[in-house]
Design a protein around this motif. Structure first.
Motif, PDB file in Angstrom:
ATOM      1  N   PHE A   1       3.586  16.299  15.409  1.00  0.00           N
ATOM      2  CA  PHE A   1       3.548  16.060  13.718  1.00  0.00           C
ATOM      3  C   PHE A   1       5.372  14.837  13.472  1.00  0.00           C
ATOM      4  N   ARG A   2       6.492  15.376  14.523  1.00  0.00           N
ATOM      5  CA  ARG A   2       7.231  14.899  14.401  1.00  0.00           C
ATOM      6  C   ARG A   2       7.481  13.040  14.827  1.00  0.00           C
ATOM      7  N   PHE A   3       6.835  13.026  15.838  1.00  0.00           N
ATOM      8  CA  PHE A   3       6.777  11.858  16.990  1.00  0.00           C
ATOM      9  C   PHE A   3       6.020  10.842  16.019  1.00  0.00           C
TER      10      PHE A   3
ATOM     11  N   ALA B   1      15.815  17.979  18.513  1.00  0.00           N
ATOM     12  CA  ALA B   1      14.864  18.256  19.859  1.00  0.00           C
ATOM     13  C   ALA B   1      14.778  20.126  19.739  1.00  0.00           C
ATOM     14  N   SER B   2      12.672  19.618  19.923  1.00  0.00           N
ATOM     15  CA  SER B   2      12.426  21.251  19.741  1.00  0.00           C
ATOM     16  C   SER B   2      12.367  22.365  21.103  1.00  0.00           C
ATOM     17  N   GLY B   3      13.343  21.337  21.820  1.00  0.00           N
ATOM     18  CA  GLY B   3      13.153  21.996  23.582  1.00  0.00           C
ATOM     19  C   GLY B   3      14.107  21.028  24.184  1.00  0.00           C
ATOM     20  N   PHE B   4      14.516  21.370  25.393  1.00  0.00           N
ATOM     21  CA  PHE B   4      14.974  20.613  26.484  1.00  0.00           C
ATOM     22  C   PHE B   4      14.555  20.561  27.892  1.00  0.00           C
ATOM     23  N   VAL B   5      14.200  19.354  28.239  1.00  0.00           N
ATOM     24  CA  VAL B   5      13.736  19.058  30.051  1.00  0.00           C
ATOM     25  C   VAL B   5      14.370  19.177  31.057  1.00  0.00           C
TER      26      VAL B   5
ATOM     27  N   GLY C   1       4.612  14.352  28.281  1.00  0.00           N
ATOM     28  CA  GLY C   1       4.829  15.163  29.472  1.00  0.00           C
ATOM     29  C   GLY C   1       4.613  16.320  29.342  1.00  0.00           C
ATOM     30  N   SER C   2       3.357  17.088  29.970  1.00  0.00           N
ATOM     31  CA  SER C   2       2.900  18.398  30.224  1.00  0.00           C
ATOM     32  C   SER C   2       2.261  19.085  28.952  1.00  0.00           C
ATOM     33  N   GLY C   3       1.621  18.180  28.017  1.00  0.00           N
ATOM     34  CA  GLY C   3       1.426  18.346  26.680  1.00  0.00           C
ATOM     35  C   GLY C   3       3.078  18.076  26.057  1.00  0.00           C
ATOM     36  N   SER C   4       3.559  17.685  25.367  1.00  0.00           N
ATOM     37  CA  SER C   4       3.976  17.916  24.238  1.00  0.00           C
ATOM     38  C   SER C   4       4.786  15.952  25.123  1.00  0.00           C
ATOM     39  N   HIS C   5       5.911  15.776  24.096  1.00  0.00           N
ATOM     40  CA  HIS C   5       6.415  14.189  23.811  1.00  0.00           C
ATOM     41  C   HIS C   5       7.921  14.370  24.177  1.00  0.00           C
ATOM     42  N   ILE C   6       8.837  13.889  25.147  1.00  0.00           N
ATOM     43  CA  ILE C   6       9.437  13.971  25.423  1.00  0.00           C
ATOM     44  C   ILE C   6      10.721  12.961  25.477  1.00  0.00           C
TER      45      ILE C   6
ATOM     46  N   ALA D   1       0.625  -1.074   0.119  1.00  0.00           N
ATOM     47  CA  ALA D   1       0.117   0.105   0.364  1.00  0.00           C
ATOM     48  C   ALA D   1       0.617   0.811   0.081  1.00  0.00           C
ATOM     49  N   ARG D   2       0.250   2.468  -0.875  1.00  0.00           N
ATOM     50  CA  ARG D   2       1.407   3.242  -1.590  1.00  0.00           C
ATOM     51  C   ARG D   2       0.822   4.484   0.249  1.00  0.00           C
ATOM     52  N   THR D   3      -0.255   4.112   1.113  1.00  0.00           N
ATOM     53  CA  THR D   3       0.161   4.956   2.823  1.00  0.00           C
ATOM     54  C   THR D   3       1.457   4.298   3.035  1.00  0.00           C
ATOM     55  N   VAL D   4       1.363   2.660   3.795  1.00  0.00           N
ATOM     56  CA  VAL D   4       2.369   2.154   4.230  1.00  0.00           C
ATOM     57  C   VAL D   4       3.562   2.446   3.704  1.00  0.00           C
ATOM     58  N   ARG D   5       4.521   2.594   2.580  1.00  0.00           N
ATOM     59  CA  ARG D   5       4.965   2.941   1.517  1.00  0.00           C
ATOM     60  C   ARG D   5       5.782   4.604   1.847  1.00  0.00           C
ATOM     61  N   ASN D   6       4.722   5.333   2.394  1.00  0.00           N
ATOM     62  CA  ASN D   6       5.198   6.631   2.713  1.00  0.00           C
ATOM     63  C   ASN D   6       5.513   6.513   4.072  1.00  0.00           C
ATOM     64  N   THR D   7       4.962   6.184   5.164  1.00  0.00           N
ATOM     65  CA  THR D   7       4.789   5.916   6.362  1.00  0.00           C
ATOM     66  C   THR D   7       6.139   5.142   7.065  1.00  0.00           C
ATOM     67  N   ILE D   8       6.870   4.041   6.006  1.00  0.00           N
ATOM     68  CA  ILE D   8       8.084   3.663   6.450  1.00  0.00           C
ATOM     69  C   ILE D   8       9.416   4.769   5.222  1.00  0.00           C
ATOM     70  N   ARG D   9       8.924   5.348   4.535  1.00  0.00           N
ATOM     71  CA  ARG D   9       9.729   6.695   4.488  1.00  0.00           C
ATOM     72  C   ARG D   9      10.171   7.967   5.023  1.00  0.00           C
ATOM     73  N   ASP D  10       8.496   8.595   5.545  1.00  0.00           N
ATOM     74  CA  ASP D  10       8.786   9.518   6.511  1.00  0.00           C
ATOM     75  C   ASP D  10       9.713   9.233   7.734  1.00  0.00           C
ATOM     76  N   MET D  11       9.283   7.547   8.593  1.00  0.00           N
ATOM     77  CA  MET D  11       9.690   7.089  10.139  1.00  0.00           C
ATOM     78  C   MET D  11      11.411   7.123   9.801  1.00  0.00           C
ATOM     79  N   LEU D  12      12.190   6.708   8.036  1.00  0.00           N
ATOM     80  CA  LEU D  12      13.640   6.269   7.494  1.00  0.00           C
ATOM     81  C   LEU D  12      14.513   8.082   7.789  1.00  0.00           C
ATOM     82  N   GLN D  13      13.414   9.044   6.492  1.00  0.00           N
ATOM     83  CA  GLN D  13      13.918  10.221   7.175  1.00  0.00           C
ATOM     84  C   GLN D  13      13.723  10.604   8.887  1.00  0.00           C
ATOM     85  N   GLU D  14      12.814  10.609   9.531  1.00  0.00           N
ATOM     86  CA  GLU D  14      13.328  10.874  10.750  1.00  0.00           C
ATOM     87  C   GLU D  14      13.915  10.614  11.409  1.00  0.00           C
ATOM     88  N   LEU D  15      14.646   9.344  11.346  1.00  0.00           N
ATOM     89  CA  LEU D  15      15.225   9.018  11.666  1.00  0.00           C
ATOM     90  C   LEU D  15      17.201   8.695  11.571  1.00  0.00           C
ATOM     91  N   ALA D  16      16.959   9.937  10.225  1.00  0.00           N
ATOM     92  CA  ALA D  16      18.127   9.538  10.051  1.00  0.00           C
ATOM     93  C   ALA D  16      19.205  10.937  11.002  1.00  0.00           C
TER      94      ALA D  16
END
Length: 299
Positions: free
Chosen positions: A284-286, A229-233, A264-269, A210-225
């Motif tokens: 969206f990155r999560f 961080a958008s902030g620190f705790v 945590g506190s409205g965001s992903h840690i 399915a194209r949606t799954v292939r797109n999901t894999i592509r997006d996942m690998l792009q993020e892993l590359a």
């Protein structure tokens, strides 16, 4: 030559001379008058610097060179951002005088208790004031022992105004996705296994057609590359519970990277063994790096 012609020539010469003097005076007003500020900036050798301190009434940042990299307040610094600072120092243009009367220092933000002070390990100290209105990429600077304030053009005033987050290295994890052969995604207690067999990816053993799954894999690998961080705790930050984890493996089953994510506190840690810091990640990155399992009609 007649007297009339002579008088006309003298009048013309006088007019030309007056015009020359006027133009010279106008141009001289645009000439940079440094009062030692340009020399102070020019004396800073970015190749030799090992310590730069910024102090203002509200914060203090200490940049220190350690090997080939830098730290800021003992955190790993973004080396590219530090290099932009060094280039900004080198390219700064000290121009005309903005003020010489100390009574104007407060309005320009260059008093001793309002300015941001930069001190280098070479002994150079400079006071940075406000941005100049209606002048792009321009700020007010002066030396501590001088009442003369200059307009300084370039990116220097903007660069020294960075926050701690902007100085810090925000890359938490990098993965060479060309050698990733499998990704195990555990989310909400369910584990999905993505595997690459030659050039074909499978999901839990089934070809990802399915194209949606292939797109999901592509997006996942792009993020892993490059996980940024958008902030620190703080490390003792209390989360609302772990959501799941991501593990990337090579063809021999060796772990290339792992990542744990919580709410945590409205965001992903996030946390990873590749970094000592606990960091924030936008939703969206999560969702891209830890996708939900494919539906029954996908595969």
């Amino acid at each position: 030559m007649s007297n009339k012609t002579l008088r006309a020539s003298l009048y013309f010469l006088g007019a030309v001379t007056a015009l020359y003097v006027l133009v010279t005076l106008v141009r001289s007003g645009d000439e940079p008058t440094t009062s030692g500020l340009a020399e102070a900036l020019a004396s800073i050798d970015g190749q030799q610097l090992t310590r730069i301190e910024f102090a203002s009434p509200i914060n203090r940042f200490l940049l220190q060179k350690e090997g080939d990299g830098w730290t800021v307040n003992e955190y790993v610094a973004d080396t590219a951002t530090v290099h932009r600072l060094l280039r900004a120092i080198d390219s700064a243009q000290v121009r005309e005088i903005a003020a010489t009367n100390p009574d104007h220092h407060l309005d320009l933000g260059v008093t001793a208790d309002s300015a941001r002070k930069m001190v280098t390990d070479g002994g150079v100290t400079i006071l940075f004031g406000k941005h100049a209105r209606n002048r792009s990429r321009t700020g007010f600077l002066r030396l501590p022992d001088s009442d003369t304030v200059h307009f300084v053009y370039g990116d220097l005033r903007y660069t020294v105004g960075r926050t701690l987050f902007e100085w810090r290295n925000k890359v938490m994890l990098r993965v060479d996705t060309s050698v990733v052969a499998a990704v195990h995604v555990t989310r909400d207690g369910a584990t999905t296994v993505y595997e690459r067999r030659d050039s074909v990816w499978t999901v839990n053993g089934e070809e990802a057609s399915a194209r949606t799954v292939r797109n999901t894999i592509r997006d996942m690998l792009q993020e892993l590359a490059e996980v940024r961080a958008s902030g620190f705790v703080d490390e003792d930050f209390e989360t609302e519970g772990e959501i799941g984890s991501v593990r990337a493996l090579d063809a021999d089953g060796n772990e290339l990277a792992s990542l744990s994510l919580s709410e945590g506190s409205g965001s992903h840690i996030g946390s990873t063994p590749a970094s000592p810091y606990v960091f924030r990640m936008p939703k969206f990155r999560f969702d891209r790096i830890m996708p939900e399992p494919p539906g029954e009609d996908e595969g």
